[in-house]
Write a protein that holds these residues in place. Structure first.
Motif, PDB file in Angstrom:
ATOM      1  N   SER A  75      33.045 -65.725  29.287  1.00  0.00           N
ATOM      2  CA  SER A  75      31.596 -65.648  29.511  1.00  0.00           C
ATOM      3  C   SER A  75      31.264 -65.602  31.002  1.00  0.00           C
ATOM      4  O   SER A  75      30.304 -64.947  31.408  1.00  0.00           O
TER       5      SER A  75
ATOM      6  N   ASN B  70      30.434 -61.702  29.381  1.00  0.00           N
ATOM      7  CA  ASN B  70      29.296 -62.340  28.723  1.00  0.00           C
ATOM      8  C   ASN B  70      29.756 -63.004  27.437  1.00  0.00           C
ATOM      9  O   ASN B  70      30.908 -62.846  27.012  1.00  0.00           O
TER      10      ASN B  70
ATOM     11  N   PRO C 168      23.974 -68.551  25.539  1.00  0.00           N
ATOM     12  CA  PRO C 168      23.617 -67.244  26.101  1.00  0.00           C
ATOM     13  C   PRO C 168      22.104 -67.068  26.176  1.00  0.00           C
ATOM     14  O   PRO C 168      21.381 -67.527  25.277  1.00  0.00           O
TER      15      PRO C 168
END
Length: 316
Positions: free
Chosen positions: A55, A59, A123
């Protein structure tokens, strides 16, 4: 009261489904290989840390795909070059191998990422409230975790019951010699199942990491509960693991949410507290305080009255 019931049920089902993601892989591994993998929760931790690192580089969505694949490959390598070599020395050697592997993985994680929790965040695309009920918001990411867990359960059920690969795996669970005589590579099936189970644990780690604390002790925290699920549901029973996961998830979540003691209950009937001493301490203990102990009490009871577990066919 209604608010407590609704949100505790949601959290309990979510926690239970995460437990099932872990327990399903461990159950398949035990059914096929006859070994309880003490390092299984460590693959869950690796999934969380790999998810965090990927991440950072890319991502969360890439991490959700890549991290379980990487951990699955590591799991397959562990079976091929570790457990398969140790297998000839018996189940005790296998248990000791996986026990030692868990400590090795934990030390490697601490060497690479440190001993403190990492900043694994939700996220941005899912960092909002899914709904508001009784002036209490419920995070969208938790709903995402629940949906992913349910989707994986459905896919796993379909693969094991409707596909050719699933039929071969189920046959290898109970009749490995017959499967080998039909021309299938049973050791390769073993390796595939071990890697797949490790990948399932990693998925749980990737999606649970942002919501829970991602730290080196997370495997040690969840590992004991995982074995309670497997034993309570029945050794080798996937359906038993599913029922046990939801049952333990709901019971523990509701228990932790109830701040009510024996003294509060008996006070409704006019019974006063006892004299000072140990009885007074027990009088004040709340359900929330004994909540973490409840799954292990269930384990003790199931081993006493039904050693095969809820839906198992072999004794633990």
């Amino acid at each position: 009261m209604l608010e407590l019931v609704i949100f505790s049920t949601l959290n309990g089902v979510l926690y239970g489904m995460l437990l099932f993601l872990l327990a399903s892989g461990l159950t398949l591994i035990f059914s096929m290989m006859g070994v309880l993998n003490f390092a299984h929760a460590s693959f869950y931790m690796l999934g969380a840390y790999f998810g965090f690192q990927i991440s950072q580089w890319m991502n969360f969505w890439v991490a959700l795909i890549v991290a379980p694949v990487l951990v699955g490959l590591i799991g397959a390598a562990v079976e091929r070059y570790g457990l398969r070599q140790v297998h000839k020395w018996g189940h005790v050697a296998e248990l000791l191998f996986t026990f030692g592997l868990a400590f090795v993985i934990e030390e490697l994680v601490q060497m690479i990422w440190g001993k403190l929790p990492v900043d694994y965040r939700v996220p941005p695309a899912l960092d909002f409230s899914a709904f508001t009920l009784f002036e209490t918001t419920y995070p969208a990411f938790r709903m995402f975790m629940l949906l992913i867990s349910v989707a994986i359960f459905i896919v796993l059920l379909l693969v094991l019951t409707r596909s050719r690969i699933g039929l071969i795996i189920q046959a290898a669970l109970t009749h490995p010699n017959m499967v080998a005589m039909l021309g299938h590579n049973v050791p390769k099936v073993f390796m595939m199942v071990f890697g797949f189970g490790s990948g399932l644990a990693a998925i749980a780690g990737v999606i649970a990491g942002p919501a829970l604390v991602t730290q080196p002790s997370m495997a040690l925290t969840l590992g004991p509960i995982l074995f309670v699920v497997v034993v309570f549901g029945g050794m080798g029973s996937l359906s038993g693991a599913f029922i046990a996961s939801l049952l333990i998830g709901l019971i523990q979540t509701f228990a932790i949410a109830i701040n009510y003691s024996l003294g509060d209950f008996l006070a409704n009937f006019g019974i006063t507290r006892p004299i000072d001493g140990i009885l007074n301490d027990l009088w004040q203990v709340t359900v929330a305080q004994v909540g973490p102990v409840v799954p292990y009490l269930m384990l003790v009871l199931i081993l006493i009255f039904r050693p095969t577990g809820l839906m198992g066919t072999r004794e633990t």
